[in-house]
Scaffold this motif. Structure first.
Motif, mmCIF file in Angstrom:
data_model
loop_
_atom_site.group_PDB
_atom_site.id
_atom_site.type_symbol
_atom_site.label_atom_id
_atom_site.label_comp_id
_atom_site.label_asym_id
_atom_site.label_seq_id
_atom_site.Cartn_x
_atom_site.Cartn_y
_atom_site.Cartn_z
ATOM 1 N N LEU A 226 0.598 -1.061 -0.545
ATOM 2 C CA LEU A 226 0.351 -0.093 0.259
ATOM 3 C C LEU A 226 0.757 1.150 0.063
ATOM 4 C CD1 LEU A 226 -2.813 -1.100 2.591
ATOM 5 C CD2 LEU A 226 -2.730 -1.064 0.611
ATOM 6 N N ARG A 467 -15.546 -2.585 -5.740
ATOM 7 C CA ARG A 467 -14.298 -1.370 -5.261
ATOM 8 C C ARG A 467 -13.439 -1.268 -6.702
ATOM 9 N NH1 ARG A 467 -14.682 -2.165 0.049
ATOM 10 N NH2 ARG A 467 -15.043 -0.948 1.555
ATOM 11 N N PRO A 469 -10.526 -2.070 -9.143
ATOM 12 C CA PRO A 469 -9.404 -2.669 -9.105
ATOM 13 C C PRO A 469 -7.806 -1.624 -8.462
ATOM 14 C CG PRO A 469 -10.615 -3.733 -10.216
ATOM 15 C CD PRO A 469 -10.852 -2.315 -9.792
ATOM 16 N N HIS A 471 -7.781 0.558 -6.961
ATOM 17 C CA HIS A 471 -7.747 2.060 -5.511
ATOM 18 C C HIS A 471 -6.660 2.189 -4.915
ATOM 19 C CE1 HIS A 471 -9.697 3.205 -2.148
ATOM 20 N NE2 HIS A 471 -11.053 3.137 -2.259
ATOM 21 N N LYS A 474 -6.955 0.754 -1.455
ATOM 22 C CA LYS A 474 -7.690 -1.068 -1.276
ATOM 23 C C LYS A 474 -9.206 -0.959 0.121
ATOM 24 C CE LYS A 474 -4.310 -3.835 -3.629
ATOM 25 N NZ LYS A 474 -3.585 -2.508 -3.877
ATOM 26 N N PHE A 520 -7.654 -8.501 -3.909
ATOM 27 C CA PHE A 520 -8.369 -7.679 -3.500
ATOM 28 C C PHE A 520 -8.977 -7.252 -5.331
ATOM 29 C CE2 PHE A 520 -8.908 -3.366 -4.678
ATOM 30 C CZ PHE A 520 -9.984 -2.361 -3.755
ATOM 31 N N PRO A 521 -10.383 -7.305 -5.597
ATOM 32 C CA PRO A 521 -11.531 -6.346 -5.378
ATOM 33 C C PRO A 521 -12.179 -7.207 -4.014
ATOM 34 C CG PRO A 521 -11.700 -5.862 -6.660
ATOM 35 C CD PRO A 521 -10.200 -6.601 -6.777
ATOM 36 N N HIS A 523 -11.703 -9.452 -2.128
ATOM 37 C CA HIS A 523 -11.289 -10.035 -0.535
ATOM 38 C C HIS A 523 -11.883 -10.088 -0.029
ATOM 39 C CE1 HIS A 523 -11.588 -5.916 -0.334
ATOM 40 N NE2 HIS A 523 -10.728 -5.782 0.741
ATOM 41 N N TYR A 526 -9.984 -6.592 4.623
ATOM 42 C CA TYR A 526 -8.100 -6.933 5.342
ATOM 43 C C TYR A 526 -8.943 -7.070 7.181
ATOM 44 C CZ TYR A 526 -6.640 -5.514 0.654
ATOM 45 O OH TYR A 526 -6.242 -5.863 -0.552
#
Length: 821
Positions: A226, A467, A469, A471, A474, A520-521, A523, A526
């Motif tokens: 990230l 969302r 992909p 993003h 995330k 993700f997206p 998922h 998290y």
């Protein structure tokens, strides 16, 4: 002298007489609102008589000729027993607590008005199906029939709290019930606060590895890198002091780590000794007196239902019929995102979008305050959601100048059909019917565990944002709201929600653990609510070929901490049996005694044992020592021990043992030194609070369940009558979960756990059992205010039977509601 003595005696006698008279008067006024369960009442709004049979535990069994009439009876029963609780729920959702409680609840009202949940609930009435609209209208009529009875017969204003707080009650309406569901959604989600804390922590730490230590990813495939929050908004300071959220017992905003949990597990006939399916469920919420849950049986046209619901809502949210049982757990789906919105420097009423600057949607809202002048808020919305104040969840600490924060949240829907889905679910007869019925559920997102006569299944229900992909964060950090790739793309398809039906091993369950491993997206989340309890659940479930109702009860009440069994050998590896001889009364001797006790302990968080308290205090002191150096004042935000963090440090995962070295000191401290120092810290704290005799400590003295009355719980003298305190077993990471407060001066108080427990056996459905943590009544003078509390503490249950004759036997009363001419 004798004359003076006689006058003093007369004055004392007079004062005592006045006190006694006052107590008698207070008792008389309060007792007027105690409901009469054995009576016939004429009411308006019914098509035919309704009978409410209250069994010996005061569980109402409601019989009527039509379903709307049954829901009318449910509304009447709820208003008999929980009128004050219902009105407080409604006022909280409306943002109108300050009209009753004055300035101390203004911050709560401000935040609730910003979210605008009540307006959205009123709009959602039209999104319900016809059956649910009819039930809502009938339920509201039942509540209002009780209100009319209270007014006509001067029944003590309906609740004793009404004499202390001037809280006029408006007639109930269908949207009020939907507002309470949205209020529950608020209490069951915590992703907003986690995003802020991750952003603040990333600003404090220099390396991504250390961020993964203290805010660890759940074990499984690693998460893609990230961006650092500072790279998204480079002008933010490393640390800024936050503003604490409202700490009032009336606050609906969950503290970090207390946003919802639960257990549920099921066995199909191949794993059941009785040959029928089994289901156990215990949802976890913050403790209060009375409990959030209310038990009831409804006899609908399609058959009988029995279980628990929330006062104010016409539904059995968790329970069973003769054909099927269902339970709920918090899913932890990532249903919230924070958007940093850039304001127009030339016009602060405009914000940047992918299409340029647009005007904020605005609306004034007036908050009336008891004893003070009203205040006017200007509510603001962007395309992403409502604009929140910087004082909420420390948002100001992660918001750059010239920006505001808006919230995207699935519960902010004006077409929330969750109640309709719940209504269809409770009338389903099979696992697959139940899963189909739950498709309309929006918020909160939950895991639905279902068992019919032959099959068991689990399905995550509720809306999940779709969302992009691309993003930026995330969904794990506040993101730039003007970038199209950060915006939501609607709702993910229901079919994509995790689903498990007819598992090969015959067993399934959820302890808020990670359900799926997807990129993700897709998922789901998290952040999950459990990494520990699931290990103990797996061991208990697989330790026997077949299960019974009693083995499921045993699992619900299991107090063994897998966390203690894992962490103690790690942190104490170099401490056991290595100390030199030490005289009695020295810190070294105390340390040796503590280590000796822990060496022989099996990890059982039993209320009568000293070891759980020593262990819990040691881990708390250890985490504090490890993180204070790196995080500074931000360390106080980490109120609960994170087991994965401690394990990473003591296994030196990715260099995590670096946390053991205090950077501000010249020597290089080892993890063994930190463990020893933390144990000494813990023993000093224990001695100051409970004395130096370690062998005589009791975990239950520190781990008291705090079922406190939200409005009267701090009133002198009265608090001894309205609060229910109990010594309890369990802890943060046991199946018998008793989540601790994490806050001084009582960090181990049990504040969040199973307010309801139910175990259903479909080989003999009427042998099923359930319990709540307090009692059915919200009236503290009623014997049903706390009559289940000791049963709950001891791990006992009451019958969960649909047998009408059993309900009538030894019933505490039968209320007949007759249609008025």
């Amino acid at each position: 002298m004798a004359l003076l003595f006689r006058w003093l005696l007369r004055i004392a006698a007079g004062l005592i007489g006045l006190v006694v008279a006052g107590v008698v008067l207070v008792y008389f006024l309060a007792s007027q609102s105690l409901p009469e369960y054995d009576q016939t009442v004429e009411v308006r709004g019914l098509t035919a008589p309704v009978e409410i049979v209250r069994d010996n535990a005061n569980v109402p069994h409601i019989f009527g000729q039509t379903d709307p009439d049954v829901f009318f009876g449910m509304g009447y029963a709820h208003a008999q027993d929980r009128l004050w609780q219902m009105t407080i729920f409604r006022r909280t959702a409306q943002g109108r607590l300050s009209e009753v409680f004055g300035e101390r609840t203004v911050r709560i009202d401000r935040l609730m008005r910003r979210l605008d949940l009540y307006t959205l609930a009123l709009q959602s009435v039209e999104a319900q199906d016809d059956y649910t609209k009819s039930a809502l209208r009938a339920y509201a009529a039942g509540v209002n029939a009780r209100l009319a009875e209270i007014n006509d017969q001067a029944l003590g204003r309906g609740a004793p709290e009404m004499f202390l707080f001037n809280a006029p009650i408006a007639p109930w309406q269908p949207g009020d019930s939907l507002a309470i569901i949205k209020l529950m959604a608020l209490q069951l989600t915590g992703h907003l606060e986690d995003e802020v804390l991750r952003a603040r922590t990333s600003l404090m730490l220099n390396t991504p590895e250390r961020l993964r230590d203290i805010l660890p990813d759940i074990p499984g495939t690693g998460v893609a890198a990230l961006p650092e929050y500072a790279s998204l908004f480079p002008n933010l300071p490393r640390y800024a002091e936050g503003v604490p959220m409202p700490t009032s017992p009336l606050s609906p905003f969950p503290k970090r780590g207390l946003a919802g949990a639960s257990n549920a597990w099921a066995a199909d006939p191949s794993r059941s000794a009785s040959g029928g399916t089994l289901l156990a469920n215990d949802p976890h919420l913050g403790f209060a007196a009375p409990s959030t849950w209310y038990l009831a049986r409804l006899e609908l046209q399609e058959g009988g239902l029995i279980g628990a619901g929330i006062p104010g809502v016409p539904s059995i949210l968790i329970g069973r019929s003769n054909r099927m049982g269902w339970g709920l757990t918090a899913s932890y789906a990532d249903d919230q995102d924070l958007f940093i919105e850039q304001l127009n420097p030339q016009n602060p009423e405009q914000y940047l979008t992918p299409d340029g600057f647009k005007s904020l949607e605005t609306r004034p809202s007036i908050i009336e305050i008891k004893g003070a002048a009203p205040i006017t808020l200007t509510l603001r919305w962007t395309e992403n959601g409502p604009v929140l104040p910087g004082s909420m969840y420390d948002l100001a600490t992660v918001t750059p100048p010239g920006h505001v924060v808006s919230l995207g949240w699935t519960a902010l829907s004006p077409r929330d059909s969750s109640l309709s889905a719940s209504m269809e679910l409770m009338r389903s007869g099979t696992v697959r019917e139940a899963i189909r019925a739950a498709e309309g559920f929006v918020a909160p997102s939950l895991n639905l565990t279902v068992a019919d006569q032959e099959t068991v299944g689990l399905k995550m229900i509720g809306a999940v944002p779709r969302r992009d992909p691309r993003h930026q964060s995330k969904g794990r950090l506040p993101s730039q709201g003007w970038r199209v790739e950060n915006r939501w793309l609607g709702r993910a398809p229901y079919a994509a929600n995790p689903q498990f039906v007819n598992p090969r091993g015959g067993l399934l369950g959820n302890t808020n653990n990670k359900l799926v491993e997807r990129p993700f997206p897709n998922h789901v989340s998290y952040i999950w609510g459990d990494t520990q309890r699931v290990n103990r659940w797996q061991r208990l479930m697989q330790s026997r070929q077949v299960h019974t109702r009693d083995s499921f009860i045993e699992a619900q009440l299991d107090p063994v901490s897998p966390t203690a069994r894992t962490l103690l050998p790690l942190i104490g590896a170099d401490l056991w049996f290595t100390g030199q001889a030490a005289p009695e009364g020295t810190p070294e001797r105390q340390r040796q005694i503590a280590l000796s006790l822990l060496a022989e302990w099996n990890g059982e968080m039993n209320e009568h044992l000293p070891e759980p308290l020593i262990y819990a205090a040691w881990l708390r002191a250890l985490q504090k020592r490890l993180i204070t150096d790196e995080l500074g004042p931000l360390a106080k935000e980490f109120k609960h021990v994170e087991p994965l963090f401690i394990e990473r440090v003591y296994r030196n995962v990715d260099g995590a043992s670096a946390w053991c070295d205090v950077r501000q000191s010249a020597p290089t401290e080892s993890c063994t030194e930190m463990a020893r120092l933390a144990l000494d810290d813990a023993l000093v704290w224990i001695e100051e609070r409970y004395g130096s005799a370690l062998e005589s400590l009791r975990w239950g003295d520190a781990h008291q369940a705090t079922h406190d009355h939200p409005t009267l719980g701090k009133v002198p003298v009265l608090r001894f009558f309205v609060n229910i305190r109990q010594s309890t077993s369990g802890g943060d990471n046991t199946l018998q979960r008793g989540r601790t407060s994490g806050e001084d001066p009582n960090p181990f108080y049990n504040v969040h756990g199973a307010g309801y427990r139910g175990v259903y056996d479909f080989a003999d459905p009427d042998s099923s059992v359930f319990i709540t943590s307090t009692g059915q009544s919200g009236h503290f003078l009623s014997r049903h205010y706390d009559d289940m509390a000791q049963l709950w503490r001891r791990g006992e249950y009451i019958p969960m039977s649909l047998d009408t004759e059993l309900a009538r036997a030894a019933a505490v009363g039968v209320t007949v509601l007759q249609p008025a001419p």
